[in-house]
Design an enzyme around this catalytic site. Structure first.
Site, mmCIF file in Angstrom:
data_model
loop_
_atom_site.group_PDB
_atom_site.id
_atom_site.type_symbol
_atom_site.label_atom_id
_atom_site.label_comp_id
_atom_site.label_asym_id
_atom_site.label_seq_id
_atom_site.Cartn_x
_atom_site.Cartn_y
_atom_site.Cartn_z
ATOM 1 N N GLU A 241 0.826 -1.226 0.000
ATOM 2 C CA GLU A 241 0.000 0.000 0.000
ATOM 3 C C GLU A 241 0.856 1.271 0.000
ATOM 4 O O GLU A 241 0.684 2.155 0.849
ATOM 5 C CB GLU A 241 -0.930 0.037 1.220
ATOM 6 C CG GLU A 241 -1.936 -1.081 1.228
ATOM 7 C CD GLU A 241 -2.788 -1.126 2.506
ATOM 8 O OE1 GLU A 241 -2.755 -0.160 3.291
ATOM 9 O OE2 GLU A 241 -3.486 -2.137 2.703
ATOM 10 N N GLU B 157 -5.341 -7.919 -0.422
ATOM 11 C CA GLU B 157 -6.222 -7.659 0.717
ATOM 12 C C GLU B 157 -7.601 -7.269 0.220
ATOM 13 O O GLU B 157 -7.739 -6.377 -0.627
ATOM 14 C CB GLU B 157 -5.715 -6.485 1.570
ATOM 15 C CG GLU B 157 -4.545 -6.785 2.448
ATOM 16 C CD GLU B 157 -4.274 -5.643 3.444
ATOM 17 O OE1 GLU B 157 -5.232 -4.948 3.861
ATOM 18 O OE2 GLU B 157 -3.100 -5.455 3.800
#
Ligand SMILES: *[C@@H]1O[C@H](CO)[C@@H](O)[C@H](O)[C@H]1NC(C)=O
Ligand SMILES: *[C@@H]1O[C@H](CO)[C@@H](O)[C@H](O)[C@H]1NC(C)=O
Ligand SMILES: *[C@@H]1O[C@H](CO)[C@@H](O)[C@H](O)[C@H]1NC(C)=O
Ligand SMILES: *[C@@H]1O[C@H](CO)[C@@H](O)[C@H](O)[C@H]1NC(C)=O
Ligand SMILES: *[C@@H]1O[C@H](CO)[C@@H](O)[C@H](O)[C@H]1NC(C)=O
Length: 508
Positions: free
Chosen positions: A188, A396
């Site tokens: 991320e 995710e």
């Protein structure tokens, strides 16, 4: 059955599975061969043992302790319970597991000597996974560089970290690469940067307003730049030194919000493209085309670092796959930036985002209050069309639920969420997206970086009041397991009611 009627039936089934209404009926065998289903956790959120066997603090230890917040000192105690947890993965039927290595456990000062006990822990864990047929997907950096590097030279603000990150990656490739084929360098990257250096709401907690130090005008762009260069440098090392022997691949992780315009106006439409450029193109532009999106260069100007020609070549093509995190959808409204003082990342975007949450009280990126699986499909479709259809792993996706054990155990909303999102992935794959894997966040309840132990994503409940951190399956664990073992998934309201009855009388 004769040939004609079997053809007719096949045609009907095909027709059904391609109409919108029935696309919610699918099974695992509808996914391409080799498509990988998994789940995940990260070092700080799962391991605990924060000061054990030579581990030194990362920026998260410092950030949470200095603010007296809930922390991951013990978390799920995965450091001691990893064998039991691999057993849960086996029972669930996972193909793969995504986890991260704690840089400050492996190399406590960020550079210099390797911690033998840390090294042994990851060797044991990886060995345990592989011995049970679970493919390790390893992330090198999940929000947690050693505090020592922050103290020595400012961590990601200083290009010195590129060399240290590459040396750390070298240790990981050398020591674990015989068993690890999937490496994600940075998790991320975009949200780490915005959270830590624009908003100051995640470690290291830097920003212009309400932070002890920082500069939201310039630091997010400097950090983003150094993350890209560190990734590219590690990727080059892998290709030069390990790839022939180990045959793995190295990807880059991004948080993807599903954007759509708030109104049909031309302004909102253009603003939506700008949102995609600032949030995704910021990193995917350099990785795929070797440069930042034009709209960013124009708006951010000299605050956006330049790539030299050599750096641009290094970054371009350096990611073998994109590792996506996706939870949230938002609508985009064009605004004329208003700010007193220096611009920051948000004013640079000239948009406002409205997260699609019924309960809009928090506005956190982790909110998954409204299920918008089409946003997931849209993100995959956009990456396919705009970035040359790279291989994608959804590292995710999942649903957080607040509340006590009762609410957690009978987690029907999580089942519904996973069901429609996996269905959305299937639609994108059928339309040509090169998505190759899907990982439910998270295998078990974890310490959540934005929310502590307040709301959890786990397929397994963890009793954090119990010194043994006892795990127990939620209904979603049974559901995912059933799907992975071949059950056809069809969930109307009756299906959900049936699931509840079935799970209550089953023991996994
Ligand atoms: C933040 O960085 C920008 C760009 O380098 C600079 O113009 C500005 O003065 C800095 N702000 C502070 C408060 O230091
Ligand atoms: C959100 O609100 C809409 C409209 O009131 C409703 O249809 C939907 O079911 C709600 N979603 C959730 C997850 O509560
Ligand atoms: C399917 O892919 C084609 C070709 O890339 C694209 O034009 C179309 O919009 C996609 N369909 C959906 C539903 O996303
Ligand atoms: C969690 O553990 C505590 C302490 O052992 C125990 O009292 C409690 O009943 C457990 N909660 C659940 C839901 O099992
Ligand atoms: C529940 O169990 C029954 C009996 O084994 C089975 O026929 C049914 O398909 C199951 N329902 C679901 C939703 O799994």
């Amino acid at each position: 059955m004769d040939l004609v009627s079997s053809l007719i039936i096949t045609t009907i089934i095909l027709a059904l599975s391609f109409t919108g209404r029935c696309s919610h009926v699918y099974s695992r065998s509808d996914f391409p061969e080799g498509f990988s289903f998994g789940s995940g956790a990260s070092s700080y959120q799962w391991e605990g043992a924060a000061a054990e066997d030579g581990r030194k603090p990362s920026i998260w230890d410092t950030y949470l302790h200095s603010r007296n917040l809930d922390n991951g000192d013990i978390a799920c105690d995965g450091y001691h319970k990893y064998k039991e947890d691999v057993q849960l993965m086996v029972e669930t039927g996972l193909d793969a597991f995504k986890f991260s290595i704690s840089w400050s456990r492996l190399i406590p000062n960020g550079r210099g000597p390797v911690n033998a006990k840390g090294l042994q822990f990851y060797k044991n864990f990886i060995q345990q996974l592989v011995a049970h047929g679970i493919e390790p997907h390893v992330t090198l950096y999940h929000y947690d560089h050693p505090q020592a590097l922050e103290d020595d030279y400012g961590g990601w603000l200083n290009p010195t970290i590129i060399k240290d990150f590459t040396a750390y990656a070298d240790v990981c490739f050398r020591e674990f690469g015989n068993h690890v084929k999937f490496w994600t360098t940075i998790n991320e990257a975009n949200i780490f940067t915005i959270g830590g250096y624009n908003d100051g709401i995640t470690a290291p907690g830097r920003c212009s307003r309400n932070c002890i130090s920082g500069n939201s005008s310039s630091e997010p762009y400097i950090v983003g730049h150094n993350l890209l260069l560190a990734h590219a440098s590690a990727s080059r090392l892998y290709r030069q030194k390990y790839k022939d022997m180990q045959g793995g691949s190295v990807g880059f992780g991004l948080f993807a919000i599903g954007f759509s315009p708030t109104t049909t106006s031309k302004d909102d439409e253009i603003a939506t493209q700008r949102a995609r450029d600032f949030y995704l193109g910021w990193m995917l532009g350099p990785l795929v085309f070797g440069e930042y999106p034009y709209v960013m260069r124009r708006t951010v100007g000299s605050r956006l670092p330049d790539f030299s020609e050599e750096e641009s070549e290094l970054v371009k093509g350096s990611s073998d796959f994109v590792g996506l995190t996706h939870y949230t959808a938002a609508t985009v409204t064009n605004i004329i930036p208003y700010y007193s003082g220096d611009p920051d990342f948000y004013s640079d975007t000239s948009i406002t985002l409205t997260y699609l949450c019924n309960d809009s009280s928090t506005g956190l990126l982790l909110d998954t209050c409204e299920d918008t699986p089409r946003a997931m499909e849209g993100v995959l479709e956009y990456i396919k069309q705009s970035y040359e259809n790279p291989p994608v792993y959804i590292l995710e996706n999942g649903k957080s639920i607040k509340g006590d054990f009762q609410l957690q155990e009978k987690d029907t909303p999580r089942i519904e969420y996973l069901h429609v999102y996996i269905g959305a992935v299937l639609k994108a794959v059928r339309n040509g997206s090169d998505t190759r894997g899907y990982f439910v966040w998270s295998l078990m309840d974890l310490y959540e970086l934005l929310d502590g132990y307040g709301s959890t994503f786990g397929l397994y409940y963890v009793n954090f009041s119990d010194s043994h951190r006892k795990r127990s399956p939620k209904h979603s664990a049974h559901w995912y397991s059933g799907f992975l073992k071949g059950d056809t998934t069809f969930l109307g309201s009756q299906g959900i009611a049936q699931l509840q009855v079935n799970f209550s009388s089953s023991s996994l």
